[in-house]
Design a protein around this motif. Structure first.
Motif, PDB file in Angstrom:
ATOM      1  N   VAL A  93      -9.508   2.325   5.838  1.00 24.00           N
ATOM      2  CA  VAL A  93      -8.289   1.696   6.336  1.00 24.00           C
ATOM      3  C   VAL A  93      -7.325   2.781   6.788  1.00 24.00           C
ATOM      4  O   VAL A  93      -7.105   3.763   6.071  1.00 24.00           O
ATOM      5  CB  VAL A  93      -7.625   0.823   5.259  1.00 24.00           C
ATOM      6  N   THR A  94      -6.756   2.615   7.967  1.00 26.78           N
ATOM      7  CA  THR A  94      -5.798   3.564   8.520  1.00 26.78           C
ATOM      8  C   THR A  94      -4.488   2.847   8.812  1.00 26.78           C
ATOM      9  O   THR A  94      -4.485   1.750   9.376  1.00 26.78           O
ATOM     10  CB  THR A  94      -6.332   4.191   9.828  1.00 26.78           C
ATOM     11  N   LEU A  95      -3.383   3.476   8.416  1.00 31.54           N
ATOM     12  CA  LEU A  95      -2.055   2.958   8.736  1.00 31.54           C
ATOM     13  C   LEU A  95      -1.430   3.846   9.795  1.00 31.54           C
ATOM     14  O   LEU A  95      -1.574   5.075   9.764  1.00 31.54           O
ATOM     15  CB  LEU A  95      -1.165   2.942   7.490  1.00 31.54           C
ATOM     16  N   TYR A  96      -0.717   3.230  10.735  1.00 27.60           N
ATOM     17  CA  TYR A  96      -0.050   3.952  11.812  1.00 27.60           C
ATOM     18  C   TYR A  96       1.456   3.786  11.638  1.00 27.60           C
ATOM     19  O   TYR A  96       1.951   2.657  11.590  1.00 27.60           O
ATOM     20  CB  TYR A  96      -0.500   3.409  13.162  1.00 27.60           C
ATOM     21  N   GLN A  97       2.187   4.904  11.520  1.00 30.74           N
ATOM     22  CA  GLN A  97       3.614   4.863  11.236  1.00 30.74           C
ATOM     23  C   GLN A  97       4.448   5.289  12.441  1.00 30.74           C
ATOM     24  O   GLN A  97       4.077   6.212  13.168  1.00 30.74           O
ATOM     25  CB  GLN A  97       3.953   5.796  10.075  1.00 30.74           C
ATOM     26  N   PHE A  99       8.966   5.227  13.522  1.00 33.34           N
ATOM     27  CA  PHE A  99      10.332   4.821  13.215  1.00 33.34           C
ATOM     28  C   PHE A  99      10.506   4.461  11.742  1.00 33.34           C
ATOM     29  O   PHE A  99      11.252   3.553  11.387  1.00 33.34           O
ATOM     30  CB  PHE A  99      10.756   3.642  14.106  1.00 33.34           C
ATOM     31  N   GLY A 100       9.782   5.173  10.872  1.00 35.17           N
ATOM     32  CA  GLY A 100       9.907   4.943   9.438  1.00 35.17           C
ATOM     33  C   GLY A 100       9.257   3.673   8.950  1.00 35.17           C
ATOM     34  O   GLY A 100       9.503   3.256   7.803  1.00 35.17           O
ATOM     35  N   ARG A 101       8.416   3.045   9.778  1.00 30.92           N
ATOM     36  CA  ARG A 101       7.781   1.784   9.420  1.00 30.92           C
ATOM     37  C   ARG A 101       6.269   1.870   9.583  1.00 30.92           C
ATOM     38  O   ARG A 101       5.755   2.728  10.301  1.00 30.92           O
ATOM     39  CB  ARG A 101       8.301   0.660  10.342  1.00 30.92           C
ATOM     40  N   ILE A 102       5.563   0.961   8.931  1.00 24.50           N
ATOM     41  CA  ILE A 102       4.146   0.780   9.204  1.00 24.50           C
ATOM     42  C   ILE A 102       4.054  -0.020  10.498  1.00 24.50           C
ATOM     43  O   ILE A 102       4.420  -1.195  10.537  1.00 24.50           O
ATOM     44  CB  ILE A 102       3.425   0.040   8.068  1.00 24.50           C
ATOM     45  N   ALA A 103       3.602   0.619  11.565  1.00 22.03           N
ATOM     46  CA  ALA A 103       3.574  -0.025  12.878  1.00 22.03           C
ATOM     47  C   ALA A 103       2.317  -0.846  13.095  1.00 22.03           C
ATOM     48  O   ALA A 103       2.332  -1.830  13.844  1.00 22.03           O
ATOM     49  CB  ALA A 103       3.699   1.029  13.975  1.00 22.03           C
ATOM     50  N   ALA A 104       1.220  -0.434  12.482  1.00 22.82           N
ATOM     51  CA  ALA A 104      -0.047  -1.137  12.643  1.00 22.82           C
ATOM     52  C   ALA A 104      -0.985  -0.691  11.536  1.00 22.82           C
ATOM     53  O   ALA A 104      -0.773   0.343  10.888  1.00 22.82           O
ATOM     54  CB  ALA A 104      -0.666  -0.853  14.009  1.00 22.82           C
ATOM     55  N   ALA A 105      -2.015  -1.483  11.319  1.00 22.20           N
ATOM     56  CA  ALA A 105      -3.028  -1.150  10.317  1.00 22.20           C
ATOM     57  C   ALA A 105      -4.398  -1.445  10.895  1.00 22.20           C
ATOM     58  O   ALA A 105      -4.588  -2.456  11.575  1.00 22.20           O
ATOM     59  CB  ALA A 105      -2.810  -1.962   9.037  1.00 22.20           C
ATOM     60  N   GLY A 106      -5.338  -0.552  10.632  1.00 24.72           N
ATOM     61  CA  GLY A 106      -6.681  -0.746  11.162  1.00 24.72           C
ATOM     62  C   GLY A 106      -7.752  -0.542  10.117  1.00 24.72           C
ATOM     63  O   GLY A 106      -7.558   0.187   9.147  1.00 24.72           O
ATOM     64  N   MET A 107      -8.877  -1.203  10.298  1.00 26.92           N
ATOM     65  CA  MET A 107     -10.054  -1.002   9.463  1.00 26.92           C
ATOM     66  C   MET A 107     -11.233  -0.736  10.384  1.00 26.92           C
ATOM     67  O   MET A 107     -11.397  -1.416  11.403  1.00 26.92           O
ATOM     68  CB  MET A 107     -10.321  -2.245   8.600  1.00 26.92           C
ATOM     69  N   ALA A 169      -6.222  -3.332   0.162  1.00 25.30           N
ATOM     70  CA  ALA A 169      -5.274  -2.413   0.771  1.00 25.30           C
ATOM     71  C   ALA A 169      -3.934  -3.127   0.863  1.00 25.30           C
ATOM     72  O   ALA A 169      -3.826  -4.191   1.479  1.00 25.30           O
ATOM     73  CB  ALA A 169      -5.756  -1.997   2.153  1.00 25.30           C
ATOM     74  N   VAL A 170      -2.912  -2.568   0.239  1.00 24.23           N
ATOM     75  CA  VAL A 170      -1.581  -3.171   0.188  1.00 24.23           C
ATOM     76  C   VAL A 170      -0.624  -2.243   0.925  1.00 24.23           C
ATOM     77  O   VAL A 170      -0.620  -1.041   0.687  1.00 24.23           O
ATOM     78  CB  VAL A 170      -1.111  -3.334  -1.269  1.00 24.23           C
ATOM     79  N   PHE A 171       0.199  -2.793   1.814  1.00 21.42           N
ATOM     80  CA  PHE A 171       1.155  -1.945   2.522  1.00 21.42           C
ATOM     81  C   PHE A 171       2.262  -2.792   3.128  1.00 21.42           C
ATOM     82  O   PHE A 171       2.122  -3.998   3.309  1.00 21.42           O
ATOM     83  CB  PHE A 171       0.469  -1.116   3.627  1.00 21.42           C
ATOM     84  N   TRP A 172       3.388  -2.126   3.442  1.00 21.68           N
ATOM     85  CA  TRP A 172       4.513  -2.801   4.061  1.00 21.68           C
ATOM     86  C   TRP A 172       4.149  -3.255   5.462  1.00 21.68           C
ATOM     87  O   TRP A 172       3.360  -2.621   6.154  1.00 21.68           O
ATOM     88  CB  TRP A 172       5.725  -1.866   4.134  1.00 21.68           C
ATOM     89  N   SER A 173       4.772  -4.334   5.896  1.00 16.21           N
ATOM     90  CA  SER A 173       4.452  -4.897   7.200  1.00 16.21           C
ATOM     91  C   SER A 173       5.614  -4.704   8.171  1.00 16.21           C
ATOM     92  O   SER A 173       6.567  -5.472   8.184  1.00 16.21           O
ATOM     93  CB  SER A 173       4.122  -6.388   7.071  1.00 16.21           C
ATOM     94  N   GLY A 174       5.515  -3.669   8.984  1.00 16.38           N
ATOM     95  CA  GLY A 174       6.463  -3.450  10.071  1.00 16.38           C
ATOM     96  C   GLY A 174       7.920  -3.525   9.658  1.00 16.38           C
ATOM     97  O   GLY A 174       8.378  -2.818   8.766  1.00 16.38           O
ATOM     98  N   TRP A 175       8.651  -4.441  10.292  1.00 13.29           N
ATOM     99  CA  TRP A 175      10.068  -4.602  10.006  1.00 13.29           C
ATOM    100  C   TRP A 175      10.325  -5.613   8.900  1.00 13.29           C
ATOM    101  O   TRP A 175      11.458  -5.934   8.592  1.00 13.29           O
ATOM    102  CB  TRP A 175      10.813  -5.028  11.271  1.00 13.29           C
ATOM    103  N   GLY A 176       9.270  -6.135   8.311  1.00 15.80           N
ATOM    104  CA  GLY A 176       9.461  -7.050   7.201  1.00 15.80           C
ATOM    105  C   GLY A 176       8.617  -8.294   7.305  1.00 15.80           C
ATOM    106  O   GLY A 176       7.586  -8.325   7.980  1.00 15.80           O
TER     107      GLY A 176
END
Length: 214
Positions: A93-97, A99-107, A169-176
């Motif tokens: 799993v890859t997270l793309y950051q 502007f201080g946010r998780i912009a996208a997530a890929g598997m 895989a748990v992570f923040w979602s973009g702007w909320g």
């Protein structure tokens, strides 16, 4: 979509049990307009850095059944798995950051550049009838928070049953909180190569300029 900020992390990719050809579109869904960030999964870390996109390699999700759930389990604990499945296995799993946010997530399921993309749907959903706005103990405080704290609260690989295979895989979602499209990246034979969730933080796989809020 920037709705209210969410307090709990979004669990997006789950083991045992969450939207191409780009030329294909449904009556209410033009997949070529649904995301401009498909290129993310084809770029290396250095190329992404040049576009002001940070990369987090979370590790592998253990798909013991080959089924994937993309959802916030705290809000949607009974969310069904995606209609399409993959072979059981361990997938990175890859997270793309940006502007201080998780912009996208890929598997990733296999190497290669996707030939086309397809909106990921739930069992029974019909692409022809989907519209653009379709995409439902305190476990967070008592369990997830400890895992997330190790990574500044942004992401974690969580194992619901200690000592057993199958993690999430748990992570923040973009702007909320909100609804976010999930896409399958397929090869020319329709074999899944990647799964991408776009949180609407960037456009054109580029983090150097923040998109305008719609």
């Amino acid at each position: 979509m920037r709705n209210r900020m969410m307090r709990a992390a979004r669990l997006v990719l789950c083991a045992a049990a969450a939207h191409a050809p780009v030329s294909a579109s449904a009556a209410g869904w033009d997949v070529s307009k649904a995301s401009s960030n498909f290129e993310l999964v084809t770029l290396g870390d250095a190329e992404l850095s040049g576009r002001s996109i940070g990369v987090i390699h979370m590790g592998n999700v253990e798909l013991t059944s080959g089924r994937i759930v993309a959802a916030d389990p705290l809000a949607q604990p009974d969310r069904p798995a995606l209609a399409r499945t993959v072979a059981p296995g361990d997938y990175p799993v890859t997270l793309y950051q940006a502007f201080g946010r998780i912009a996208a997530a890929g598997m990733r399921f296999a190497e290669g550049k996707p030939d086309h993309w397809e909106l990921a749907v739930l069992p029974g959903q019909d692409l022809a009838t989907l519209k653009d706005d379709d995409a439902d103990i305190n476990y967070y405080d008592d369990v997830l928070a400890a895992d997330l704290d190790a990574n500044k609260g942004h992401y974690a690989l969580h194992r619901p049953m200690a000592g057993k295979r199958g993690n999430v895989a748990v992570f923040w979602s973009g702007w909320g909180d909100g609804f976010y499209p999930v896409f399958w990246g397929l090869d020319k034979d329709g074999r899944p190569l990647a799964l991408l969730t776009d949180f609407g933080v960037i456009e054109n796989a580029d983090g150097r300029r923040e998109p305008k809020v719609q």
